[in-house]
Design a protein around this motif. Structure first.
Motif, PDB file in Angstrom:
ATOM      1  N   LEU A  90     -57.071  20.494 -22.914  1.00 44.13           N
ATOM      2  CA  LEU A  90     -57.932  20.289 -21.750  1.00 44.13           C
ATOM      3  C   LEU A  90     -59.367  20.745 -22.020  1.00 44.13           C
ATOM      4  CD1 LEU A  90     -55.478  21.350 -18.887  1.00 44.13           C
ATOM      5  CD2 LEU A  90     -56.308  19.048 -19.389  1.00 44.13           C
ATOM      6  N   GLN A  91     -59.505  21.828 -22.794  1.00 43.40           N
ATOM      7  CA  GLN A  91     -60.846  22.289 -23.164  1.00 43.40           C
ATOM      8  C   GLN A  91     -61.549  21.252 -24.039  1.00 43.40           C
ATOM      9  OE1 GLN A  91     -62.265  24.547 -21.517  1.00 43.40           O
ATOM     10  NE2 GLN A  91     -61.998  26.567 -22.447  1.00 43.40           N
ATOM     11  N   ALA A  92     -60.805  20.699 -24.978  1.00 45.44           N
ATOM     12  CA  ALA A  92     -61.369  19.677 -25.862  1.00 45.44           C
ATOM     13  C   ALA A  92     -61.782  18.448 -25.064  1.00 45.44           C
ATOM     14  CB  ALA A  92     -60.350  19.302 -26.935  1.00 45.44           C
ATOM     15  N   LEU A  93     -60.936  18.069 -24.097  1.00 47.15           N
ATOM     16  CA  LEU A  93     -61.246  16.912 -23.261  1.00 47.15           C
ATOM     17  C   LEU A  93     -62.482  17.179 -22.408  1.00 47.15           C
ATOM     18  CD1 LEU A  93     -60.370  14.097 -22.312  1.00 47.15           C
ATOM     19  CD2 LEU A  93     -58.943  15.220 -20.579  1.00 47.15           C
ATOM     20  N   SER A  94     -62.621  18.414 -21.935  1.00 52.82           N
ATOM     21  CA  SER A  94     -63.778  18.776 -21.113  1.00 52.82           C
ATOM     22  C   SER A  94     -65.067  18.669 -21.920  1.00 52.82           C
ATOM     23  CB  SER A  94     -63.605  20.196 -20.571  1.00 52.82           C
ATOM     24  OG  SER A  94     -64.718  20.574 -19.789  1.00 52.82           O
ATOM     25  N   ARG A  95     -65.035  19.133 -23.194  1.00 52.03           N
ATOM     26  CA  ARG A  95     -66.227  19.036 -24.040  1.00 52.03           C
ATOM     27  C   ARG A  95     -66.546  17.584 -24.363  1.00 52.03           C
ATOM     28  NH1 ARG A  95     -63.736  23.581 -26.447  1.00 52.03           N
ATOM     29  NH2 ARG A  95     -62.816  22.236 -28.067  1.00 52.03           N
ATOM     30  N   GLU A  96     -65.480  16.814 -24.600  1.00 52.94           N
ATOM     31  CA  GLU A  96     -65.673  15.406 -24.942  1.00 52.94           C
ATOM     32  C   GLU A  96     -66.303  14.642 -23.785  1.00 52.94           C
ATOM     33  OE1 GLU A  96     -62.908  11.503 -25.915  1.00 52.94           O
ATOM     34  OE2 GLU A  96     -62.135  13.501 -26.418  1.00 52.94           O
ATOM     35  N   LEU A  97     -65.872  14.957 -22.579  1.00 49.34           N
ATOM     36  CA  LEU A  97     -66.400  14.274 -21.402  1.00 49.34           C
ATOM     37  C   LEU A  97     -67.667  14.934 -20.869  1.00 49.34           C
ATOM     38  CD1 LEU A  97     -63.041  13.600 -19.490  1.00 49.34           C
ATOM     39  CD2 LEU A  97     -64.343  12.007 -20.907  1.00 49.34           C
ATOM     40  N   LYS A  98     -68.028  16.070 -21.494  1.00 46.66           N
ATOM     41  CA  LYS A  98     -69.234  16.809 -21.113  1.00 46.66           C
ATOM     42  C   LYS A  98     -69.210  17.183 -19.628  1.00 46.66           C
ATOM     43  CE  LYS A  98     -72.048  14.632 -24.697  1.00 46.66           C
ATOM     44  NZ  LYS A  98     -73.265  13.843 -25.008  1.00 46.66           N
ATOM     45  N   THR A  99     -68.070  17.741 -19.222  1.00 47.80           N
ATOM     46  CA  THR A  99     -67.948  18.219 -17.842  1.00 47.80           C
ATOM     47  C   THR A  99     -68.079  19.726 -17.834  1.00 47.80           C
ATOM     48  OG1 THR A  99     -65.554  18.500 -17.970  1.00 47.80           O
ATOM     49  CG2 THR A  99     -66.366  16.330 -17.296  1.00 47.80           C
ATOM     50  N   GLN A 100     -68.488  20.266 -16.715  1.00 49.21           N
ATOM     51  CA  GLN A 100     -68.664  21.709 -16.579  1.00 49.21           C
ATOM     52  C   GLN A 100     -67.464  22.366 -15.882  1.00 49.21           C
ATOM     53  OE1 GLN A 100     -71.279  23.228 -17.969  1.00 49.21           O
ATOM     54  NE2 GLN A 100     -71.928  21.183 -18.682  1.00 49.21           N
ATOM     55  N   GLN A 101     -66.432  21.573 -15.613  1.00 50.49           N
ATOM     56  CA  GLN A 101     -65.283  22.079 -14.854  1.00 50.49           C
ATOM     57  C   GLN A 101     -64.434  23.002 -15.717  1.00 50.49           C
ATOM     58  OE1 GLN A 101     -63.027  19.016 -13.021  1.00 50.49           O
ATOM     59  NE2 GLN A 101     -61.711  20.410 -11.871  1.00 50.49           N
TER      60      GLN A 101
END
Length: 288
Positions: A90-101
């Motif tokens: 999920l952390q990797a996906l967050s960085r990939e999508l450039k989200t701050q969540q």
């Protein structure tokens, strides 16, 4: 004498949970057990079925046991390796999508396979409490069946008394009918004899006719059936089917009496007797 109709209900607590037991007993030709158990008690079904069949001889039994309000917490295991894997992905996906969540722990805990609960098991103490409750419910239902059976027995005894009294009246009336028949036949014989009819043949026919009108044998058998009926009632155990069969025999004797008799008074007594027999048969259908 025991009725097949009974009911009992109980609620109780164990160290693990609360439970309720409901037992209904209804009429049936045989013993039928219908048991509804929660998943945690499925392994107990055969033993519970055996207990019911040991305590009841006849009837349709419906047993419902419900378990609720667990007091003890079920053991919980946390799959930490899987939790970390979810977190990294999920952390990797967050960085990939450039989200701050942020990836919160409460969201991770609801993911499949992270939290594992062990299956609930029945403790020895809870099992003891459960079977104590079951036996108490059975005792209550049996007590109710016996109480109702005692009332049914009194009603049947009253009907048997009425049948016996009617039989005595029929016997007394049949003597008068036989005498009247004798005088009537005697008069006809004398008239026919004067006209030259063969007397031997005539007396033979009269004897046959008189025998057809005689109801003494039926009254004797009826009395024997009534005695046997009372004997079965106090014998204990299962008796409903025997009593129902004996009712058929009593009804057969009464029918024969009705077909042989030409007396209106006897016919009225026969009608009342059949009414009493119907009452008994209806009550016997609810007797074990």
């Amino acid at each position: 004498m025991e009725s097949m109709t009974g009911y009992a209900f109980l609620e109780k607590n164990t160290e693990q949970f609360s439970f309720s037991i409901e037992l209904k007993s209804l009429n049936s030709k045989y013993l039928e057990c219908f048991i509804n158990l929660p998943r945690i008690l499925r392994n107990e079904e055969n033993e519970i079925d055996g207990i019911l069949k040991k305590r009841f001889g006849r009837g349709k039994l419906e047993l419902n046991i419900e378990v609720y309000d667990w007091f003890s917490t079920k053991p919980v295991n946390l799959n930490r390796d899987l939790l970390r894997k979810y977190y990294r992905e999920l952390q990797a996906l967050s960085r990939e999508l450039k989200t701050q969540q942020e990836v919160s722990l409460d969201r991770l805990l609801v993911l499949e396979g992270v939290v594992m609960r062990e299956k609930s098991t029945l403790s020895a103490r809870s099992r003891t409490d459960l079977y104590q409750g079951l036996n108490k419910v059975i005792d209550t239902a049996v007590k109710m069946r016996k109480k109702e059976g005692a009332g049914t027995g009194k009603d049947i005894q009253a009907s048997l008394g009425a049948i016996k009294a009617n039989a005595a009246k029929i016997k007394a009336l049949s003597g008068g009918v036989s005498k009247a028949l004798y005088l009537k036949l005697k008069s006809k014989i004398e008239a026919l004899a004067a006209s030259g009819v063969d007397e031997h043949r005539l007396y033979t026919e009269v004897a046959i006719l008189a025998d057809k009108q005689d109801i003494n044998e039926e009254l004797v058998r009826l009395g024997e059936h009534l005695v046997r009926f009372r004997q079965i009632m106090v014998s204990g155990g299962q008796m409903g089917k025997q009593l129902d069969f004996l009712c058929q025999e009593i009804f057969r004797e009464v029918n024969t009496i009705a077909s042989k008799s030409n007396s209106s008074e006897i016919s009225h007594l026969v009608v009342d007797t059949k009414t009493q027999i119907d009452k008994i048969r209806e009550q016997c259908r609810n007797v074990v």
